[in-house]
Design a protein around this motif. Structure first.
Motif, PDB file in Angstrom:
ATOM      1  N   PRO A   1       0.824  -1.219   0.000  1.00  0.00           N
ATOM      2  CA  PRO A   1       0.000   0.000   0.000  1.00  0.00           C
ATOM      3  C   PRO A   1       0.854   1.264   0.000  1.00  0.00           C
ATOM      4  CG  PRO A   1      -0.809  -1.549   1.633  1.00  0.00           C
ATOM      5  CD  PRO A   1       0.487  -2.084   1.136  1.00  0.00           C
TER       6      PRO A   1
ATOM      7  N   ILE B   1       2.198   1.793  -3.556  1.00  0.00           N
ATOM      8  CA  ILE B   1       1.143   2.266  -4.467  1.00  0.00           C
ATOM      9  C   ILE B   1       0.840   3.735  -4.188  1.00  0.00           C
ATOM     10  CG2 ILE B   1      -1.297   2.013  -5.083  1.00  0.00           C
ATOM     11  CD1 ILE B   1      -0.955  -1.013  -4.563  1.00  0.00           C
ATOM     12  N   ALA B   2       0.718   4.048  -2.899  1.00  0.00           N
ATOM     13  CA  ALA B   2       0.428   5.443  -2.529  1.00  0.00           C
ATOM     14  C   ALA B   2       1.544   6.363  -3.012  1.00  0.00           C
ATOM     15  CB  ALA B   2       0.261   5.548  -1.017  1.00  0.00           C
TER      16      ALA B   2
ATOM     17  N   VAL C   1       1.220   6.840  -6.927  1.00  0.00           N
ATOM     18  CA  VAL C   1       0.132   7.722  -7.382  1.00  0.00           C
ATOM     19  C   VAL C   1       0.312   9.143  -6.852  1.00  0.00           C
ATOM     20  CG1 VAL C   1      -1.514   5.817  -7.581  1.00  0.00           C
ATOM     21  CG2 VAL C   1      -1.471   7.163  -5.496  1.00  0.00           C
ATOM     22  N   SER C   2       1.150   9.305  -5.827  1.00  0.00           N
ATOM     23  CA  SER C   2       1.421  10.650  -5.316  1.00  0.00           C
ATOM     24  C   SER C   2       2.617  11.290  -6.013  1.00  0.00           C
ATOM     25  CB  SER C   2       1.689  10.593  -3.803  1.00  0.00           C
ATOM     26  OG  SER C   2       0.596  10.015  -3.142  1.00  0.00           O
TER      27      SER C   2
ATOM     28  N   GLU D   1      -6.168   7.181 -12.176  1.00  0.00           N
ATOM     29  CA  GLU D   1      -5.428   8.351 -11.690  1.00  0.00           C
ATOM     30  C   GLU D   1      -4.984   9.217 -12.873  1.00  0.00           C
ATOM     31  OE1 GLU D   1      -4.238   9.270  -8.351  1.00  0.00           O
ATOM     32  OE2 GLU D   1      -6.000   8.056  -7.920  1.00  0.00           O
TER      33      GLU D   1
ATOM     34  N   ARG E   1      -4.558  15.094 -10.369  1.00  0.00           N
ATOM     35  CA  ARG E   1      -3.737  14.055  -9.747  1.00  0.00           C
ATOM     36  C   ARG E   1      -2.325  14.068 -10.344  1.00  0.00           C
ATOM     37  NH1 ARG E   1      -6.572  10.170  -6.709  1.00  0.00           N
ATOM     38  NH2 ARG E   1      -8.378  11.256  -5.901  1.00  0.00           N
TER      39      ARG E   1
ATOM     40  N   VAL F   1      -7.042   6.639  -2.338  1.00  0.00           N
ATOM     41  CA  VAL F   1      -5.923   6.014  -3.056  1.00  0.00           C
ATOM     42  C   VAL F   1      -4.732   6.974  -3.050  1.00  0.00           C
ATOM     43  CG1 VAL F   1      -5.115   5.099  -5.256  1.00  0.00           C
ATOM     44  CG2 VAL F   1      -7.448   4.669  -4.532  1.00  0.00           C
ATOM     45  N   GLY F   2      -3.753   6.632  -2.301  1.00  0.00           N
ATOM     46  CA  GLY F   2      -2.556   7.456  -2.241  1.00  0.00           C
ATOM     47  C   GLY F   2      -2.675   8.666  -1.345  1.00  0.00           C
ATOM     48  N   HIS F   3      -3.872   8.903  -0.789  1.00  0.00           N
ATOM     49  CA  HIS F   3      -4.066  10.117   0.013  1.00  0.00           C
ATOM     50  C   HIS F   3      -4.921   9.798   1.238  1.00  0.00           C
ATOM     51  CE1 HIS F   3      -2.676  12.222  -3.582  1.00  0.00           C
ATOM     52  NE2 HIS F   3      -3.513  11.466  -4.243  1.00  0.00           N
TER      53      HIS F   3
ATOM     54  N   THR G   1      -5.494  -0.566  -0.670  1.00  0.00           N
ATOM     55  CA  THR G   1      -5.255   0.675  -1.406  1.00  0.00           C
ATOM     56  C   THR G   1      -6.504   1.124  -2.166  1.00  0.00           C
ATOM     57  OG1 THR G   1      -4.275  -0.701  -3.110  1.00  0.00           O
ATOM     58  CG2 THR G   1      -2.779   0.466  -1.676  1.00  0.00           C
TER      59      THR G   1
END
Lengths: 428, 278
Positions: free
Chosen positions: A255, A258-259, A262-263, A282, A288, B44-46, B240
């Protein structure tokens, strides 16, 4: 207690042929429970749920009763087999089939394929290898999945690693290190995002892929693995260097990785086909970090041959007594699923059928033309070796320890060999 | 008055420490609740998006949108209550026998029961599964309840508690013509209510949270317990792409446990403090 027992014993008297199907991929009845519009379904769960609804709607004399199991579902399946009450159809990773096929717990499916008019010649090479063992075909292949380099093209552009609108991927290990250093200097971020914590599949995938590329025979026979070799040490040393020079992210689980991707916290996230849908979402969401800045490719060739370790999902038929009507229903289900393989590969997985690879609809899907080579360069693990699920866990654990420096490389590879060979030594 | 005196012993520093400790304990629970109220896509991601609105109940709606969720809730309730009732009855009877009756091989039998405490359930899971398969008890309520009735801890717990009750009570009742059953039912059982409550709470919680046996015994989705059902409902990479839903599941599954804690908190605290066993 009587009430409870009555609740647990409901007979079926609707005149239909019932097929008991067991699958993973989650439960999404709230969104797709009544839907038969496959084209509108999204994600693994949505698409498989809608497809089964559609099959039931198109085959009024058959009822597929679905049992959703916690991923991956093998403890339950083994328990069902032990209790002599296995389902009729089960989703299974191709690497696991041999565990059951070796003991005759799943049926060869050539008869069902013939009845469904499906020729194994139509399978992709990776899919065909994945379901063939002991001289027979033991499953309907459903997809091919493997590792991909998911790329943040905005950061690649900032790093000066874009040519003609496409990311420049390395062709050798030295190129990769040089590009990673350049990337880190210009963006201040790691080139690779890695999930080396609690994700044994990540490290195992990297080790297997590049050992295969170097021509290594991972399993010289059905009871032994060979990792502590010059090739194994060479590959592990490369990944150790990535970590030692901090060219990849550190101490991340799945996780977290992945975070981070995408960040916009790193250039490349080497993970599987199954993440394409999420990352593409995304990439199409304004605001994003990945918006319009996402590309994806198979692992690059860094050594030797351009091959890659892959696996796949498949449908197996556990061995049990069945009526001719049930066998006919299973064949019809196979035919339906093969005909709808395109719908499934919208998840991001690669098709199991050559015809879908050539289908213009498939080619028109985002990124599919870029990842399609995976179907031809993909190499499954040898099907005569059992316990691949457990082996991947062991190899991944030890490989991650080697890559991150928790153990010396020879020690980690030797321990991986010892543990796997010990496990395989217990197999009949 | 006594409560006031106890409160009076806490200094401001003590209160501060207590509040900090409570905040540390509560933080993950509040975090879980907040995550459960967020759209999955936003997380997701945040995951820090959970700290601000908009909040939604869509994850809870998705749980109830699954037609089997209430069935799993019912299954868990039946199994947990069935096991709790069974363990209380069996452990009380066994405890009474070991604590207050004299019979041949009593000590040997008691040691035999205690040895059960040292046998992990995993060690017997294969033969247990085979046995239940032969008896055609898988995918049934008896199949889910019966293994939980093997409760050496319950027998040990009740035996220990009952040993602390003066034997003179039994003797006085016998002089008044009471039978063994009358003594057990009308004198001993009422005196063991605190221990019964404690054992009930622990048994209920254990049965409610059990995952391994229901996973391999209840293999048909209409017989899943809540723990197995919710796990099966999760999609791959739920941490996620489905974090909000995952947290909503956690909140939903813990509500009955929370209620049990609220109702029986006195007994739980007493048990934890060790005062339930004399």
């Amino acid at each position: 207690m009587l009430f409870a027992m009555l609740l647990g014993s409901c007979a079926k008297g609707d005149g239909k042929t019932h097929i008991y199907l067991q699958r993973f991929f989650g439960e999404c009845g709230a969104e797709y429970g009544g839907s038969t519009d496959v084209a509108k379904a999204e994600g693994e769960c949505g698409i498989i749920t809608t497809m089964i609804n559609r099959f039931n709607a198109e085959n009024p004399d058959v009822q597929i009763d679905v049992n959703v199991v916690a991923w991956p579902g093998y403890p339950q399946l083994t328990a069902q087999v032990a209790a002599r009450d296995p389902p009729d159809l089960v989703t299974m990773h191709e690497g696991v089939i041999s565990d059951y096929a070796a003991k005759g717990l799943v049926e060869p499916v050539e008869g069902y394929l013939r009845a469904a008019g499906i020729s194994p010649d139509g399978f992709t090479e990776a899919a065909r290898q994945g379901v063939s063992m002991y001289g027979q075909i033991y499953a309907l292949p459903w997809d091919t999945h493997g590792g991909l380099f998911h790329v943040n093209t905005a950061l690649f552009a900032k790093a000066g690693l874009m040519r003609g609108g496409k990311p420049v991927l390395p062709n050798t290990t030295e190129e990769l290190v040089a590009q990673a250093r350049q990337f880190e200097q210009r963006t201040g971020k790691p080139y690779l995002i890695q999930s080396n914590v609690g994700d044994p599949a990540f490290a195992a995938r990297n080790l297997y892929t590049y050992m295969m590329a170097n021509g290594a025979v991972l399993f010289p026979d059905a009871h032994h693995i060979k990792l502590n070799t010059p090739i194994g040490i060479q590959v592990a040393t490369f990944f150790r260097r990535i970590n030692a020079e901090k060219l990849g992210s550190q101490n991340m689980d799945t996780p977290g990785a992945i975070a981070a991707f995408v960040s916009g916290e790193g250039g490349i996230y080497p993970t599987g086909t199954w993440m394409i849908g999420s990352f593409e979402q995304e990439a199409t969401t304004p605001g994003r970090p990945l918006y319009k800045n996402y590309a994806v490719y198979p692992y690059p060739r860094l050594w030797g041959e351009h091959v890659e370790f892959v696996s796949g999902h498949s449908w197996v038929v556990p061995t049990r007594k069945r009526t001719p009507q049930q066998r006919d229903a299973i064949a019809r289900f196979f035919k339906f699923m093969a005909a709808h393989n395109y719908d499934w590969v919208r998840t991001g997985h690669l098709p199991a059928f050559k015809a879908v690879l050539d289908d213009p609809r498939f080619k028109a899907l985002p990124h599919r033309a870029d990842i399609a080579p995976l179907a031809s360069i993909g190499r499954p693990l040898p099907s005569n070796v059992q316990r691949q699920n457990a082996i991947e866990g062991i190899v991944g654990e030890e490989a991650a320890a080697a890559f991150t420096g928790q153990k010396s490389i020879p020690q980690a590879l030797a321990q991986a060999e010892h543990r796997v060979n010990d496990l395989l030594g217990q197999v009949d | 008055m006594a409560a006031d005196l106890r409160r009076g012993r806490l200094t401001p520093l003590g209160w501060a420490g207590l509040l900090i400790g409570a905040a540390i304990m509560l933080a993950p629970l509040v975090w879980t609740l907040l995550l459960s109220l967020k759209n999955n896509g936003e997380l997701v991601g945040h995951s820090e998006a959970a700290l601000h609105g908009p909040y939604t109940l869509q994850n809870y709606a998705a749980i109830f949108g699954n037609s089997l969720t209430l069935r799993w809730l019912l299954n868990s309730t039946i199994v947990a209550l069935g096991q709790t009732a069974g363990v209380l009855i069996l452990a009380s009877l066994a405890g009474y026998g070991f604590a207050r009756l004299d019979f041949p091989f009593r000590r040997t039998l008691y040691i035999f029961v205690l040895v059960g405490l040292a046998v992990p359930s995993q060690a017997v899971i294969l033969v247990q599964h085979q046995l239940f398969a032969w008896l055609h008890l898988h995918n049934s309520y008896p199949g889910l309840i019966l293994p939980g009735l093997i409760a050496p801890f319950g027998v040990f717990f009740m035996t220990t508690y009952m040993r602390g009750i003066p034997l003179e009570l039994d003797e006085a009742a016998m002089l008044d013509g009471a039978s063994r059953w009358t003594i057990f039912w009308k004198i001993i059982v009422p005196l063991t209510i605190p221990a019964q409550s404690t054992l009930a709470v622990f048994t209920f919680l254990g049965a409610w949270n059990d995952y391994w046996w229901p996973l391999i015994s209840a293999t048909r989705s209409d017989m899943y317990t809540l723990t197995v059902g919710l796990a099966a409902a999760q999609m791959n990479y739920a941490q996620t792409s489905g974090l909000g839903y995952l947290m909503a599941q956690a909140v939903f599954a813990s509500i009955p446990i929370f209620i049990v804690y609220i109702i029986f908190q006195k007994q739980i605290v007493r048990a934890m403090a060790g005062t339930a066993v004399r």
